[in-house]
Write an enzyme that holds these catalytic residues in place. Sequence first.
Site, PDB file in Angstrom:
ATOM      1  N   GLY A   1      36.646  41.965  39.412  1.00 14.92           N
ATOM      2  CA  GLY A   1      36.847  40.547  39.716  1.00 14.92           C
ATOM      3  C   GLY A   1      37.078  39.659  38.507  1.00 14.92           C
ATOM      4  O   GLY A   1      37.391  40.133  37.424  1.00 14.92           O
ATOM      5  N   SER A   2      36.888  38.354  38.738  1.00 13.86           N
ATOM      6  CA  SER A   2      37.247  37.329  37.762  1.00 13.86           C
ATOM      7  C   SER A   2      36.347  37.356  36.525  1.00 13.86           C
ATOM      8  O   SER A   2      35.155  37.650  36.612  1.00 13.86           O
ATOM      9  CB  SER A   2      37.137  35.956  38.419  1.00 13.86           C
ATOM     10  N   THR A   3      36.930  36.994  35.382  1.00 12.05           N
ATOM     11  CA  THR A   3      36.170  36.914  34.133  1.00 12.05           C
ATOM     12  C   THR A   3      35.102  35.818  34.190  1.00 12.05           C
ATOM     13  O   THR A   3      34.205  35.792  33.355  1.00 12.05           O
ATOM     14  CB  THR A   3      37.085  36.636  32.922  1.00 12.05           C
ATOM     15  N   VAL A   4      35.212  34.922  35.180  1.00 15.51           N
ATOM     16  CA  VAL A   4      34.181  33.891  35.341  1.00 15.51           C
ATOM     17  C   VAL A   4      32.827  34.538  35.687  1.00 15.51           C
ATOM     18  O   VAL A   4      31.770  33.936  35.516  1.00 15.51           O
ATOM     19  CB  VAL A   4      34.621  32.861  36.414  1.00 15.51           C
TER      20      VAL A   4
END
Lengths: 129, 388
Positions: A61-64
Amino acid sequence: MRLVGRKIYKGVAEGQAIVTKESISFYGGVDPDTGEVVEVGHELEGQTVSGKILVFPTGKGSTVGSYTMFRMMKNNTAPAAIVNIEIDTIIAVGCIISEIPCVDKININEIKTGQNVIVNATEGIVEVK
Amino acid sequence: MLDGKYGRAAQKSMEILTTLGEIFKADSMVKVYGVQIAGVSYANLGEAGLEFLNEMAEDGEVRVLTTLNPAGMDRENWQVLGIDKEFAKNQNRVIDAFAKMGIITTCSCTPYLIGNTPHFGQHLAWAESSAVCYANSVIGARTNREGGPSALASAITGKTPNYGYHKENNRHGQVHFTVKTLINGTDQFGILGKLIGDKLGDIGKKIPYISGIPEASVEELKSFCASVATYGGTALFHMERITPEYDKYPKPSDLNFEINKDDIARARSELNDKDSEIDFISIGCPHATINEIASIAKLLKDKKVKKEFWITTARPIKRLADTAGYSEVIEKAGAKFAADTCCVVAPIKERFKGIMVDSAKACYYGRAKNKFKVKIGTIEECIEEATK
């Protein structure tokens, strides 16, 4: 039983293992306020990872997601340590900024949910009691 | 820096970089010319990200030229664009934290157009996938696809671990695509990027070598980069007689694909949702150049738009458009500038039914993130849709 892997982020932690065969996305997949896995259909959906030794193959998933882990540390909802088969950038960076002990290159089939586990990440060692 | 002599932010940054270096087996640290940071929109960062940034800003200061990705709103014009006050307040807290660290707070996905302009061969630590692809491919600079925290860590230390696209032996083309039909316009270059990106995903490769493109403008390459990075995760491509490293490495010979007129038509139809009702037009994904704004002004002269129409661009380009008189013409026609932001990161989920764009990347995020129906066309067609 003593499993030897690779240090990702230093530290020592002891706790109950929570194990999944599925990858985890912290951004959107875990609620940082409660520590609960909220990804629909995930093997761990509805279970909380807070204070536990969280064992899963790798991140997705997202690097966030790295920031979500940081938020969990601030909220006292973070896992006590993380054990992976193969680390990815998001989880690695999340552990570093949140100071969560982390080890990878571990055969996670050897660890079962509920077992008492000591992670000595500094030495890259996972001990299953 | 690792021992904390340069402060806590520098220590944390170096910890991030040395750990990544160990994981990816980097042989050393290299100095970077500049950094581009992603994770700027408060909609994506949330309080978690903001808290991290505030901690880093306590004693962190950047050592190299650093710019920011688009934010969740136009910093001057947010009210006109329908952004709520609470969001605006939080977005400004994010930008203030970056500013405190000495980061230039132009919020744009096209840093290479506004002064964060590396030269061939220079090392960078850039986030923002479209800009990474542009820097590696079109400029011939060298960067991996960084995330928000690792890019910030490089800004604070001035260094990045030497692995991946920093090393020549990882920059060879892997798959040869021969284009057998004429490609022109930002929309067609975006469609080509989707076709190639999808194919690379299917076969598990990242670096295409493309032949059969007679010429390409900055705008067309920018659109292609955004698309191939979105659909294929591509950070580097070579284009025969167009990009600077195309003949530096041997041409890939074992994997060959042809792209013809029918493929382009099929990819275009995949990007157009059936029976979409368009109520929003957005141009500038990636951020519009002054050249694109000039053509929009020409097309909108003495016309009125009947739908919400955003031109997303970098603040310095908007100022240039003001000076050149383009902004006046465009705003008189009822279109709006959304500088510092874009239709991908602004908090506009479900606000519109259908979006028309000239960018294949904007189609992807319009659908996935904002739940819009999407339609792609040339800038001329977008303006026709807006004014009809």
